[in-house]
Design a protein around this motif. Structure first.
Motif, PDB file in Angstrom:
ATOM      1  N   GLN A   1      -0.584 -40.032   6.754  1.00  0.00           N
ATOM      2  CA  GLN A   1       0.584 -39.204   7.029  1.00  0.00           C
ATOM      3  C   GLN A   1       1.815 -40.080   7.081  1.00  0.00           C
ATOM      4  O   GLN A   1       1.753 -41.258   7.436  1.00  0.00           O
ATOM      5  CB  GLN A   1       0.421 -38.435   8.347  1.00  0.00           C
ATOM      6  N   PRO A   2       2.985 -39.514   6.746  1.00  0.00           N
ATOM      7  CA  PRO A   2       4.241 -40.259   6.805  1.00  0.00           C
ATOM      8  C   PRO A   2       4.624 -40.533   8.262  1.00  0.00           C
ATOM      9  O   PRO A   2       4.079 -39.949   9.199  1.00  0.00           O
ATOM     10  CB  PRO A   2       5.242 -39.319   6.125  1.00  0.00           C
ATOM     11  N   PRO A   3       5.616 -41.408   8.487  1.00  0.00           N
ATOM     12  CA  PRO A   3       6.039 -41.730   9.864  1.00  0.00           C
ATOM     13  C   PRO A   3       6.735 -40.550  10.540  1.00  0.00           C
ATOM     14  O   PRO A   3       7.369 -39.716   9.889  1.00  0.00           O
ATOM     15  CB  PRO A   3       7.010 -42.905   9.687  1.00  0.00           C
ATOM     16  N   THR A   4       6.630 -40.537  11.866  1.00  0.00           N
ATOM     17  CA  THR A   4       7.346 -39.571  12.711  1.00  0.00           C
ATOM     18  C   THR A   4       7.947 -40.327  13.879  1.00  0.00           C
ATOM     19  O   THR A   4       7.237 -41.049  14.595  1.00  0.00           O
ATOM     20  CB  THR A   4       6.406 -38.476  13.240  1.00  0.00           C
ATOM     21  N   ILE A   5       9.270 -40.209  14.071  1.00  0.00           N
ATOM     22  CA  ILE A   5       9.939 -40.858  15.205  1.00  0.00           C
ATOM     23  C   ILE A   5       9.503 -40.155  16.491  1.00  0.00           C
ATOM     24  O   ILE A   5       9.645 -38.938  16.629  1.00  0.00           O
ATOM     25  CB  ILE A   5      11.466 -40.804  15.061  1.00  0.00           C
ATOM     26  N   THR A   6       8.990 -40.944  17.454  1.00  0.00           N
ATOM     27  CA  THR A   6       8.521 -40.365  18.728  1.00  0.00           C
ATOM     28  C   THR A   6       9.425 -40.717  19.902  1.00  0.00           C
ATOM     29  O   THR A   6       9.393 -40.047  20.924  1.00  0.00           O
ATOM     30  CB  THR A   6       7.100 -40.843  19.036  1.00  0.00           C
ATOM     31  N   LYS A   7      10.232 -41.798  19.770  1.00  0.00           N
ATOM     32  CA  LYS A   7      11.108 -42.189  20.874  1.00  0.00           C
ATOM     33  C   LYS A   7      12.291 -42.954  20.315  1.00  0.00           C
ATOM     34  O   LYS A   7      12.126 -43.806  19.445  1.00  0.00           O
ATOM     35  CB  LYS A   7      10.355 -43.052  21.890  1.00  0.00           C
TER      36      LYS A   7
ATOM     37  N   LYS B   1       5.024 -42.935  14.975  1.00  0.00           N
ATOM     38  CA  LYS B   1       3.602 -42.881  14.658  1.00  0.00           C
ATOM     39  C   LYS B   1       3.456 -42.573  13.164  1.00  0.00           C
ATOM     40  O   LYS B   1       4.371 -42.055  12.516  1.00  0.00           O
ATOM     41  CB  LYS B   1       2.895 -41.828  15.491  1.00  0.00           C
ATOM     42  N   GLY B   2       2.291 -42.858  12.636  1.00  0.00           N
ATOM     43  CA  GLY B   2       2.008 -42.597  11.229  1.00  0.00           C
ATOM     44  C   GLY B   2       0.738 -43.333  10.827  1.00  0.00           C
ATOM     45  O   GLY B   2       0.194 -44.145  11.583  1.00  0.00           O
ATOM     46  N   ASN B   3       0.218 -43.035   9.665  1.00  0.00           N
ATOM     47  CA  ASN B   3      -0.981 -43.688   9.136  1.00  0.00           C
ATOM     48  C   ASN B   3      -0.763 -43.947   7.641  1.00  0.00           C
ATOM     49  O   ASN B   3      -0.689 -42.990   6.864  1.00  0.00           O
ATOM     50  CB  ASN B   3      -2.210 -42.813   9.364  1.00  0.00           C
ATOM     51  N   PRO B   4      -0.609 -45.210   7.248  1.00  0.00           N
ATOM     52  CA  PRO B   4      -0.731 -46.457   8.013  1.00  0.00           C
ATOM     53  C   PRO B   4       0.373 -46.588   9.068  1.00  0.00           C
ATOM     54  O   PRO B   4       1.378 -45.891   9.036  1.00  0.00           O
ATOM     55  CB  PRO B   4      -0.586 -47.544   6.944  1.00  0.00           C
ATOM     56  N   VAL B   5       0.136 -47.565  10.011  1.00  0.00           N
ATOM     57  CA  VAL B   5       1.105 -47.785  11.084  1.00  0.00           C
ATOM     58  C   VAL B   5       2.439 -48.176  10.465  1.00  0.00           C
ATOM     59  O   VAL B   5       2.494 -49.054   9.591  1.00  0.00           O
ATOM     60  CB  VAL B   5       0.590 -48.886  12.036  1.00  0.00           C
ATOM     61  N   PRO B   6       3.538 -47.546  10.879  1.00  0.00           N
ATOM     62  CA  PRO B   6       4.836 -47.810  10.248  1.00  0.00           C
ATOM     63  C   PRO B   6       5.336 -49.225  10.538  1.00  0.00           C
ATOM     64  O   PRO B   6       4.987 -49.839  11.541  1.00  0.00           O
ATOM     65  CB  PRO B   6       5.760 -46.752  10.858  1.00  0.00           C
TER      66      PRO B   6
END
Length: 1330
Positions: free
Chosen positions: A34-40, A61-66
């Motif tokens: 999955q693409p990255p998502t800003i969490t904080k 968060k994301g996969n692979p780790v951003p």
């Protein structure tokens, strides 16, 4: 009995917390690409403290780790090149470290974070980093302000511009706040406005102060000094008492005029969502009043607040409908004036539809929508992976249509992160939403084979979170049935949860959720168990019992056998301590020996892991009433029979009349009727008290609540107890309505430093007024421009997270059911969680007051450092050492608290002549803050404490030996001891004598000058400061030797039964020899046969017996026997004949005993012994009398008539013999009595012979020993001095005084020949008869 029930299901709390989010976007599991998502991320406008390291947050968060990168001011920011800058591991958070030096201002700018992986790039908002500034006040010289009394005045502040802007306030140069009212007040710009100046305004100066938030510094402007020109400078007090102050001063009254804003109209622009603050300040004599109005409408009452003595109008959370014209009206008795303010509301962009993550399967269609509004209308810009979509590589499956992107026939590899930027001149919004193209079969995300337990008829929810691409369809099945669950009792949600509105027995079973898409299916099972509710089938009843009796409170419980049951008892709503008088059983509580303290409400609480039930009753303890004096036997009294034949009439929407037929009162009049009700919707089977009526009525109109299916019953009450409940009435159902009240007891308090827990007391079944009762919880930070946040819950609490430390919040909790909402609730102020204080008190100053106390002064901490509610300033102090060498001291830390915000206090109870250390902390609700620097101080020398012990011994009648110990606390250098003493006999006292001793002397022997009297001693130690507290002791009382039997040397004994009163017998003892009665001595003997009667205190056989009193003149030993359990406490209570009551607690022993001290000689006492939990019975006491201080045990024979007559006869006989002898001699012949005369003459020579001496040198009579306390010769003594001799018979002179015992110092043969000289003495012959 009042019964209440509470049901807490296993999933109930979770269900309520997630109800608002029951339909949520499906998230991609992190184990899938999955693409990255800003969490904080940090806030957009980020102001930092220049004294701390800088942290700029960015987590994703994301996969692979951003991976992360940053831009600064629109350019790439190379973190590796700057040694002060680093990035946290597994995070994009920037850390700028200034420990090695550097200027924080060099890093100001606009930062933006980029999180990347192979599927796309996510962006943070642009973060404007600014360093807090607190510039100095520019130097300026302020001239003296001269102004006429009554004129308006404005004192300019013009604070230095800070970041953030400082808080401004006015004080005098001595740091005293300036008193403000409607005449004198501070404006929003910081200036100080005087509507009119009075002479009293010149009594102080005026200084503007600016407090800067981050640096916690306060800067002060040079003070203004006023000089008021007045026309009538009279005494200030006379003006205050004058009915018209201004005319008395000669000040002309004027109409109002505006000082701010100027003119008659002005304009103001405000942004949507913030607070609108309008201000009008007017001058005039007298000071004008301000009123606010809105043209063409009313002020919004729910968000309007008047401030600054009505000079400011605040409208919170402004919206477009708040635009318009507002005007303020300033008026006094001379006239009025108005100012119009035209308000326009603009708006920064706000979301209408924020784009959400989009998960598509190959060849599937979808769309991203980004809709925002604002004033002016915002422009929408799309970006993909951080680049404008116009410059991105072309994608044939993507089409941009304004605020919407349409995807058609997407393929794997088309994943990306899209950004929507909505902006206008007032701000911008940035949102990330990724498009992920996946081909994933269904999967269930929850644990397998869950077990859910729920109480019957409760609401519950079965969770089955799932994922798949394409998005699977989810269906629920029960017990393997072929058809999916559907119907009004079931509700399915898009996130996979199955909600059961009312769990019934038939709902129990295994539920299977099945997720299906074109790639396959997945399933999971949830086992639902329906448990029987916990019910108290027979609870405690209201009882009235007599003191000392046994009472049983019932609590029979029916519960689900598979759940663990816990039964607890409460008294007056607090946990009940089960002592040795109480016994907790499976079906009730037994109280033995009921006392007055047992009266109150008793609640039985039966609880399991899922629910609980409770029942309450009131126990009344009656005083013991004396038995009737007449011969008529009272009829037995019992509880009344239960009422019957209940009937409902006069049926109305909110009332009904209930009528019943009373039962038999069983010889005790019915005092009350208790009407109870039961409803079958919320708490079926549970009866509640509705109302109470006098025993003289059998019909009542009952007030009812909406949406309740009522059933009634009646209980009759008399002085014995309550009847059984009547058979229930028929049911009556009232119609529903919206709630009329809101929850009470609303509170907001933090349980952690970053949260606030909002709690309240829920509505009960008769207050719900309708189905699906819920609560709308609203909160917002107080005095800010935040909008209200809200949450709808069904529980009694809600936790708000990520709150600032200890800030006030406005809180509202509103009840709602399916018929509507309750009225708008009141706003309650709550506070978020506290953290430990950050700063200690400073500039601590100590001043020694005396040898045991010091005064403290300190600088109060700034409010921002308290981080909570200030409880107290606390001083910790400990004794470091004593100034006396080799004296061990305890270094235990002690503390004293000074409550409130105060700058001074006193520490007392110190030891003199010691070295102390002290430190201070600030204490809030969380605990102690950091400790201040340690201060040392020394206490001066003080007076010593009392000597450790003071012993008095009397080895013989002539001497008294005193011994004492050094003081436990010398409190300085001992210089010696002072001893004061005086003799006393009954109520007579002698003169006071004083002895002084050296500090090393601890023993003194006193030669008695009066063997009859006792002595009272006062001993005190002294230092250079003075004498300490005295210790007082008395010499032992003389022993009673009246009765020459062995029993006379033992303590007199009184033994009586607890159930009777014994009169002490008086015995007359006579002593005689031959036929002559010499003396009659009356001796009080206090003895009786051992008591065999027992006093019973409980039904289990516990009792007290064999109570004895061993008495002396001023004390008594009390003993008794008992069979109570170990650890039972007793009370010995005694009353003197003048009705003085005293009590002594005693621990249990076998037998038990206690000594009563400081009794009055010759006083009669009544005494009770009883257990601590009981009370003394009226007749269960003993009576004893203390002996007199001095008993007249011997009668002075010198005053007896027979003795005087005998002596006269002997004298007459001797005279006759002398006359006869004289006649014979004159005749010159022999006479027959010559031998007798020789004997008498020989006796006279013996008396004159110097060979006669005292038998014991130690018993020589000291000078003045015959003198009484008043200096006269003692004619009559209370005690015969024979009592104090070493044996033998005493002798008396003619006046009755003691002359000692004499013997003849001759050889053995002469002594044997003549026998004792006492034998030939007439007096001794008389005494031999005694």
């Amino acid at each position: 009995m009042v019964m209440q029930q509470y049901l807490l299901t296993y999933t109930g709390v979770v269900f309520a917390l997630y109800l608002h989010h029951i339909i949520r976007a499906i998230e991609v599991p992190l184990d899938l690409p999955q693409p990255p998502t800003i969490t904080k991320q940090s806030v957009k406008d980020y102001i930092v403290d220049p004294r701390d390291n800088i942290f700029i947050d960015c987590e994703a968060k994301g996969n692979p780790v951003p991976t992360f990168s940053w831009t600064r001011n629109g350019k790439f920011f190379n973190v590796a090149k700057d040694p002060k800058v680093s990035m946290q591991r597994r995070s994009g958070t920037l850390v700028i470290d200034f420990r090695g030096g550097g200027r924080p201002e060099d890093y100001e700018g606009e930062y933006q974070c980029f999180a990347r992986n192979e599927y796309g790039t996510a962006l943070s908002s642009k973060i404007l980093l600014q360093v807090s500034r607190s510039p100095l006040w520019p130097k300026e010289h302020l001239d003296l302000v001269e102004i006429d009394e009554g004129s308006p005045l404005t004192l300019k502040c013009n604070p230095p511009p800070g970041l953030p802007p400082p808080v401004v306030f006015w004080m005098s140069s001595s740091m005293e706040p300036i008193h403000q009212d409607k005449r004198v007040s501070q404006g929003q710009n910081g200036d100080l406005y005087f509507s009119n100046v009075l002479l009293q305004d010149a009594q102080t100066d005026y200084s503007c102060n600016a407090r800067f938030h981050f640096t916690h510094t306060i800067q002060q402007k040079n003070p203004y000094t006023l000089k008021i020109q007045t026309k009538n400078p009279h005494n200030e007090t006379s003006f205050r008492n004058h009915t018209d102050m201004y005319s008395a001063r000669g000040v002309m009254e004027t109409t109002p005029s505006f000082m701010y804003p100027y003119g008659t109209s002005s304009n103001q622009i405000v942004l949507r969502g913030v607070d609108l603050l309008l201000e009008c300040i007017a001058s005039g004599v007298p000071a004008p009043d301000i009123m606010w109005h809105k043209k063409g409408g009313e002020l919004p009452t729910d968000k309007t607040k008047l401030e600054n003595f009505n000079k400011a109008l605040r409208i919170t959370n402004v919206s477009e409908e708040d635009s318009g014209e507002y005007f303020c009206l300033a008026s006094n008795k001379m006239g009025s004036i108005r100012h119009t303010i035209s308000v326009r509301v603009k708006a920064a962009p706000y979301w209408l539809d924020e784009p959400q993550n989009l998960i598509l399967a190959p060849a599937e269609d979808g769309r991203l929508v980004c809709r925002a509004n604002g004033n002016p209308k915002p422009t929408i810009q799309w970006l993909v992976n951080g680049e404008p979509i116009e410059s991105a590589p072309p994608n044939p499956s993507r089409e941009v249509a304004g605020d919407t992107i349409v995807f058609r026939d997407t393929q794997i590899g088309s994943s990306a992160v899209y950004q929507c930027n909505a902006s206008n001149e007032h701000g911008y919004l940035l949102a990330n939403a990724f498009v992920s193209v996946l081909d994933v079969p269904p999967r269930i995300l929850s644990p397998r084979n869950q077990l859910i337990k729920v109480i019957q008829y409760n609401r519950t929810r079965l969770d089955c979170p799932f994922f798949g691409s394409p998005i699977p369809t989810l269906r629920w099945f029960k017990n393997g049935q072929g058809s999916a669950l559907d119907g009004e009792n079931y509700q399915r949600h898009e996130n996979g949860s199955l909600e059961i509105n009312m769990a019934r027995k038939e709902d129990q079973g295994i539920y299977t959720c099945v997720a299906t898409n074109i790639l396959g299916k997945a399933e999971n099972q949830v086992r639902l168990e329906i448990k029987d509710p916990t019910r108290i089938v027979r609870g405690p009843e209201d009882l009235a019992v007599k003191r000392g009796s046994l009472v049983r409170l019932d609590c029979r419980i029916k519960h689900d056998s598979t759940l663990k049951l816990t039964v607890t008892w409460l008294k007056d709503d607090t946990p009940l301590y089960i002592g040795n008088r109480m016994k907790k059983e499976d079906d009730g509580l037994i109280i033995y020996g009921v006392a007055e303290k047992d009266q109150g409400d008793y609640t039985c609480v039966a609880s399991t892991e899922l629910d609980k039930d409770s029942a309450k009753a009131f126990l009344t303890v009656l005083a013991v009433v004396s038995a009737p004096t007449n011969r008529m036997t009272a009829l037995p009294k019992e509880r009344p029979e239960r009422p019957r034949d209940l009937e409902l009439t006069d049926l109305a929407e909110r009332s009904v009349r209930l009528t019943w037929i009373p039962g038999d009162d069983n010889n005790s009049p019915i005092t009350d009727y208790v009407v109870q009700f039961e409803e079958d919707k919320f708490q079926p089977g549970l009866w509640h008290n509705h109302s109470r009526y006098p025993g003289s009525v059998n019909s009542a109109v009952l007030r009812l609540s909406p949406y309740v299916n009522y059933q009634f019953r009646v209980i009759a009450v008399n002085e014995v107890g309550s009847s059984l409940p009547s058979p229930p009435s028929e049911r009556y159902h009232t119609l529903g309505a919206s709630p009329e009240i809101n929850p009470t007891g609303v509170q907001g308090a933090g349980t952690q430093k970053n949260n606030m827990e909002i709690t309240w007391t829920p509505l009960n079944a008769t207050q719900a007024y309708g189905p699906n009762l819920r609560y709308i919880v609203k909160w917002r930070q107080r005095d800010t421009r935040e909008s209200w946040s809200n949450e709808t819950v069904r529980t009694t609490r809600h936790v708000v997270w990520n709150t600032p430390i200890y800030v006030p919040y406005d809180i509202k909790v509103q009840a709602e059911n399916d018929f509507g909402r309750a009225p708008e609730p009141d706003v309650i102020i709550g506070y978020s969680g506290e953290d430990y204080p950050k700063a200690p008190p400073t500039d601590i100053r100590l001043k020694v007051i005396n040898s045991t106390a010091v005064s403290l002064q300190w600088n109060r901490v700034y409010p921002d450092t308290i981080q909570g509610q200030l409880k107290e300033y606390r001083a910790y102090f400990w004794r470091e050492s004593s100034l006396l060498k080799n004296l061990w001291v305890s270094k235990k830390r002690q503390s004293v608290g000074f409550v409130g915000d105060r700058p001074r206090g006193i520490v007392s109870r110190l030891f003199p002549y010691s070295n102390y250390k002290l430190e201070m902390v600030v204490v809030n609700g969380r605990g102690d803050g950091p400790r201040s620097e340690i201060k040392e101080f020394t206490t001066p020398e003080g007076v010593p404490s009392v000597p450790r012990y003071f012993r008095i011994r009397q080895p013989n009648l002539e001497t008294i030996t005193l011994e004492w110990g050094h003081p436990e606390h010398p409190n300085g250098i001992l210089t010696g001891y002072n001893l004061r003493y005086q003799a006393f006999n009954g109520t007579k006292t002698g003169r006071t004598l004083v002895e002084t001793f050296s500090p090393n002397q601890t023993r003194f022997t006193l030669q008695r000058t009066d063997p009859i009297s006792r002595y009272r001693f006062f001993l005190r130690a002294r230092t250079q400061v003075g004498d300490g507290e005295s210790i007082v002791e008395e010499s032992p009382a003389p022993l009673n030797e009246a009765t020459p039997t062995p029993a006379a040397t033992s303590l007199p004994t009184t033994t009586v039964s607890l159930t009777s009163t014994t009169t002490i017998a008086t015995t007359t003892t006579t002593a005689a020899t031959t036929t002559t009665t010499v003396a009659s001595t009356t001796t009080t003997t206090e003895s009786a046969p051992t008591a065999t009667t027992k006093q019973d205190f409980a039904t289990n056989g516990s009792s007290i017996w064999n109570v004895k009193a061993f008495t002396n003149s001023n004390w008594a030993n009390i003993t008794w026997s008992h069979n109570f359990s170990a650890g039972t406490d007793f009370v010995v209570e005694y009353i003197t004949s003048n009705n003085t009551v005293r009590s002594i607690p005693v621990k249990a022993q076998t037998p038990s005993s206690v000594q009563l001290a400081d009794l009055t000689p010759g006083m009669t006492y009544q005494l009770w012994v009883f257990p601590k939990w009981s009370s003394p019975s009226e007749n269960s006491y003993i009576t004893f009398t203390t002996s007199s201080a001095y008993t007249k045990n011997h009668v002075d024979i010198a005053t007896q008539g027979w003795f005087i007559g005998l002596m006269c006869a002997i004298a007459l006989l001797v005279l006759i013999l002398l006359i006869v002898c004289f006649i014979k001699r004159s005749r010159g012949g022999k006479y027959p009595v010559r031998e007798k005369v020789e004997v008498l003459d020989h006796e006279d020579h013996k008396v004159d012979d110097p060979s006669f001496d005292y038998s014991d040198e130690d018993n020589k009579e000291p000078p003045g020993s015959h003198t009484s306390l008043d200096g006269t010769i003692k004619q009559e003594s209370d005690d015969s001095l024979v009592d104090y001799g070493e044996g033998g018979e005493g002798q008396f002179n003619e006046d009755g005084s003691f002359i000692g015992q004499y013997t003849v110092k001759k050889d053995k043969e002469e002594t044997e020949g003549n026998e004792s000289s006492e034998a030939t003495s007439p007096v001794n012959a008389i005494y031999s008869l005694a």
